[in-house]
Design a protein around this motif. Sequence first.
Motif, PDB file in Angstrom:
ATOM      1  N   LEU A 199     -14.482  -6.469  -4.494  1.00 37.84           N
ATOM      2  CA  LEU A 199     -13.191  -7.151  -4.555  1.00 37.84           C
ATOM      3  C   LEU A 199     -12.006  -6.188  -4.541  1.00 37.84           C
ATOM      4  O   LEU A 199     -10.974  -6.469  -3.915  1.00 37.84           O
ATOM      5  CB  LEU A 199     -13.123  -8.045  -5.792  1.00 37.84           C
ATOM      6  CG  LEU A 199     -13.850  -9.371  -5.661  1.00 37.84           C
ATOM      7  CD1 LEU A 199     -13.911 -10.075  -7.008  1.00 37.84           C
ATOM      8  CD2 LEU A 199     -13.164 -10.251  -4.633  1.00 37.84           C
ATOM      9  N   GLU A 200     -12.126  -5.065  -5.222  1.00 38.74           N
ATOM     10  CA  GLU A 200     -11.022  -4.100  -5.238  1.00 38.74           C
ATOM     11  C   GLU A 200     -10.753  -3.560  -3.834  1.00 38.74           C
ATOM     12  O   GLU A 200      -9.602  -3.447  -3.404  1.00 38.74           O
ATOM     13  CB  GLU A 200     -11.335  -2.956  -6.199  1.00 38.74           C
ATOM     14  CG  GLU A 200     -10.193  -1.988  -6.376  1.00 38.74           C
ATOM     15  CD  GLU A 200     -10.499  -0.897  -7.401  1.00 38.74           C
ATOM     16  OE1 GLU A 200      -9.814   0.139  -7.351  1.00 38.74           O
ATOM     17  OE2 GLU A 200     -11.408  -1.076  -8.233  1.00 38.74           O
ATOM     18  N   ALA A 201     -11.813  -3.229  -3.105  1.00 36.33           N
ATOM     19  CA  ALA A 201     -11.655  -2.737  -1.732  1.00 36.33           C
ATOM     20  C   ALA A 201     -11.105  -3.832  -0.824  1.00 36.33           C
ATOM     21  O   ALA A 201     -10.269  -3.568   0.047  1.00 36.33           O
ATOM     22  CB  ALA A 201     -12.989  -2.227  -1.197  1.00 36.33           C
ATOM     23  N   ALA A 202     -11.551  -5.064  -1.009  1.00 35.78           N
ATOM     24  CA  ALA A 202     -11.056  -6.179  -0.198  1.00 35.78           C
ATOM     25  C   ALA A 202      -9.559  -6.380  -0.414  1.00 35.78           C
ATOM     26  O   ALA A 202      -8.800  -6.582   0.543  1.00 35.78           O
ATOM     27  CB  ALA A 202     -11.817  -7.454  -0.536  1.00 35.78           C
ATOM     28  N   LYS A 210      -3.152  -3.573   2.933  1.00 38.37           N
ATOM     29  CA  LYS A 210      -2.810  -2.671   4.035  1.00 38.37           C
ATOM     30  C   LYS A 210      -2.501  -3.429   5.320  1.00 38.37           C
ATOM     31  O   LYS A 210      -2.055  -2.847   6.294  1.00 38.37           O
ATOM     32  CB  LYS A 210      -3.947  -1.670   4.301  1.00 38.37           C
ATOM     33  CG  LYS A 210      -4.173  -0.701   3.178  1.00 38.37           C
ATOM     34  CD  LYS A 210      -2.969   0.216   3.030  1.00 38.37           C
ATOM     35  CE  LYS A 210      -3.173   1.193   1.900  1.00 38.37           C
ATOM     36  NZ  LYS A 210      -1.965   1.929   1.570  1.00 38.37           N
ATOM     37  N   GLY A 211      -2.785  -4.727   5.344  1.00 42.62           N
ATOM     38  CA  GLY A 211      -2.473  -5.546   6.508  1.00 42.62           C
ATOM     39  C   GLY A 211      -3.480  -5.465   7.643  1.00 42.62           C
ATOM     40  O   GLY A 211      -3.134  -5.736   8.795  1.00 42.62           O
ATOM     41  N   VAL A 212      -4.722  -5.107   7.329  1.00 35.84           N
ATOM     42  CA  VAL A 212      -5.723  -5.044   8.396  1.00 35.84           C
ATOM     43  C   VAL A 212      -5.948  -6.436   8.982  1.00 35.84           C
ATOM     44  O   VAL A 212      -5.781  -7.452   8.305  1.00 35.84           O
ATOM     45  CB  VAL A 212      -7.062  -4.444   7.906  1.00 35.84           C
ATOM     46  CG1 VAL A 212      -6.879  -3.031   7.415  1.00 35.84           C
ATOM     47  CG2 VAL A 212      -7.703  -5.310   6.853  1.00 35.84           C
ATOM     48  N   VAL A 213      -6.308  -6.471  10.238  1.00 35.53           N
ATOM     49  CA  VAL A 213      -6.547  -7.736  10.925  1.00 35.53           C
ATOM     50  C   VAL A 213      -8.006  -8.158  10.793  1.00 35.53           C
ATOM     51  O   VAL A 213      -8.309  -9.340  10.660  1.00 35.53           O
ATOM     52  CB  VAL A 213      -6.164  -7.615  12.417  1.00 35.53           C
ATOM     53  CG1 VAL A 213      -6.563  -8.855  13.196  1.00 35.53           C
ATOM     54  CG2 VAL A 213      -4.677  -7.336  12.558  1.00 35.53           C
ATOM     55  N   ALA A 214      -8.903  -7.167  10.826  1.00 34.67           N
ATOM     56  CA  ALA A 214     -10.339  -7.453  10.765  1.00 34.67           C
ATOM     57  C   ALA A 214     -11.062  -6.313  10.080  1.00 34.67           C
ATOM     58  O   ALA A 214     -10.622  -5.163  10.132  1.00 34.67           O
ATOM     59  CB  ALA A 214     -10.898  -7.649  12.170  1.00 34.67           C
ATOM     60  N   VAL A 215     -12.161  -6.641   9.440  1.00 38.53           N
ATOM     61  CA  VAL A 215     -13.061  -5.645   8.863  1.00 38.53           C
ATOM     62  C   VAL A 215     -14.470  -5.977   9.322  1.00 38.53           C
ATOM     63  O   VAL A 215     -14.786  -7.134   9.592  1.00 38.53           O
ATOM     64  CB  VAL A 215     -12.998  -5.590   7.315  1.00 38.53           C
ATOM     65  CG1 VAL A 215     -11.628  -5.156   6.847  1.00 38.53           C
ATOM     66  CG2 VAL A 215     -13.359  -6.919   6.704  1.00 38.53           C
ATOM     67  N   HIS A 256     -15.376 -12.599   0.830  1.00 38.14           N
ATOM     68  CA  HIS A 256     -15.037 -13.481   1.951  1.00 38.14           C
ATOM     69  C   HIS A 256     -13.811 -14.326   1.608  1.00 38.14           C
ATOM     70  O   HIS A 256     -12.924 -14.515   2.436  1.00 38.14           O
ATOM     71  CB  HIS A 256     -16.219 -14.401   2.294  1.00 38.14           C
ATOM     72  CG  HIS A 256     -17.256 -13.770   3.148  1.00 38.14           C
ATOM     73  ND1 HIS A 256     -18.009 -12.699   2.732  1.00 38.14           N
ATOM     74  CD2 HIS A 256     -17.673 -14.068   4.396  1.00 38.14           C
ATOM     75  CE1 HIS A 256     -18.855 -12.361   3.692  1.00 38.14           C
ATOM     76  NE2 HIS A 256     -18.667 -13.174   4.718  1.00 38.14           N
ATOM     77  N   VAL A 257     -13.781 -14.837   0.397  1.00 36.10           N
ATOM     78  CA  VAL A 257     -12.642 -15.646  -0.041  1.00 36.10           C
ATOM     79  C   VAL A 257     -11.370 -14.806  -0.025  1.00 36.10           C
ATOM     80  O   VAL A 257     -10.338 -15.223   0.516  1.00 36.10           O
ATOM     81  CB  VAL A 257     -12.887 -16.250  -1.443  1.00 36.10           C
ATOM     82  CG1 VAL A 257     -11.633 -16.940  -1.958  1.00 36.10           C
ATOM     83  CG2 VAL A 257     -14.063 -17.216  -1.398  1.00 36.10           C
ATOM     84  N   GLY A 290      -6.455 -14.222   5.593  1.00 34.66           N
ATOM     85  CA  GLY A 290      -6.605 -14.377   7.042  1.00 34.66           C
ATOM     86  C   GLY A 290      -7.196 -13.178   7.750  1.00 34.66           C
ATOM     87  O   GLY A 290      -7.005 -13.010   8.955  1.00 34.66           O
ATOM     88  N   VAL A 291      -7.932 -12.327   7.027  1.00 34.75           N
ATOM     89  CA  VAL A 291      -8.558 -11.148   7.623  1.00 34.75           C
ATOM     90  C   VAL A 291      -9.912 -11.558   8.203  1.00 34.75           C
ATOM     91  O   VAL A 291     -10.764 -12.088   7.486  1.00 34.75           O
ATOM     92  CB  VAL A 291      -8.740 -10.026   6.574  1.00 34.75           C
ATOM     93  CG1 VAL A 291      -9.448  -8.822   7.182  1.00 34.75           C
ATOM     94  CG2 VAL A 291      -7.395  -9.623   5.987  1.00 34.75           C
TER      95      VAL A 291
END
Length: 108
Positions: free
Chosen positions: A21-24, A30-35, A57-58, A65-66
């Motif tokens: 959760l901390e990494a998520a 950071k505004g990433v679009v996808a992981v 996932h949540v 919206g990632v």
Amino acid sequence: MTWFCSTRDGLYGRTEPGVGLEAAAWLADKGVVAVGADTWGLEAVPHEDPDAFFPVHVKLLAENGVYILENIVTRDLAADGAHEFLFVLGQAKLKGAVQMIINPVAVR
């Protein structure tokens, strides 16, 4: 939890390395679009919160919206030492689906 898949050894789905959760939260900030990851579920299993069902996932998808990409095969890129490339992801043409079968391409 009893959501894992049944196999001969009964272990598939019980454990998996992955994002917590901390990494998520950090990735979302950071505004990433996808992981993505080469694992079946991206996040660590068992989860940090035993009462939550796929909390990463949540955090990523539902709250921020990632997009989440799972089972990404990266061994050839790693073997080639590819650290930078153009990542191309086409959209599968399935109307109304919430999960897609994709075929990403890395262009060096």
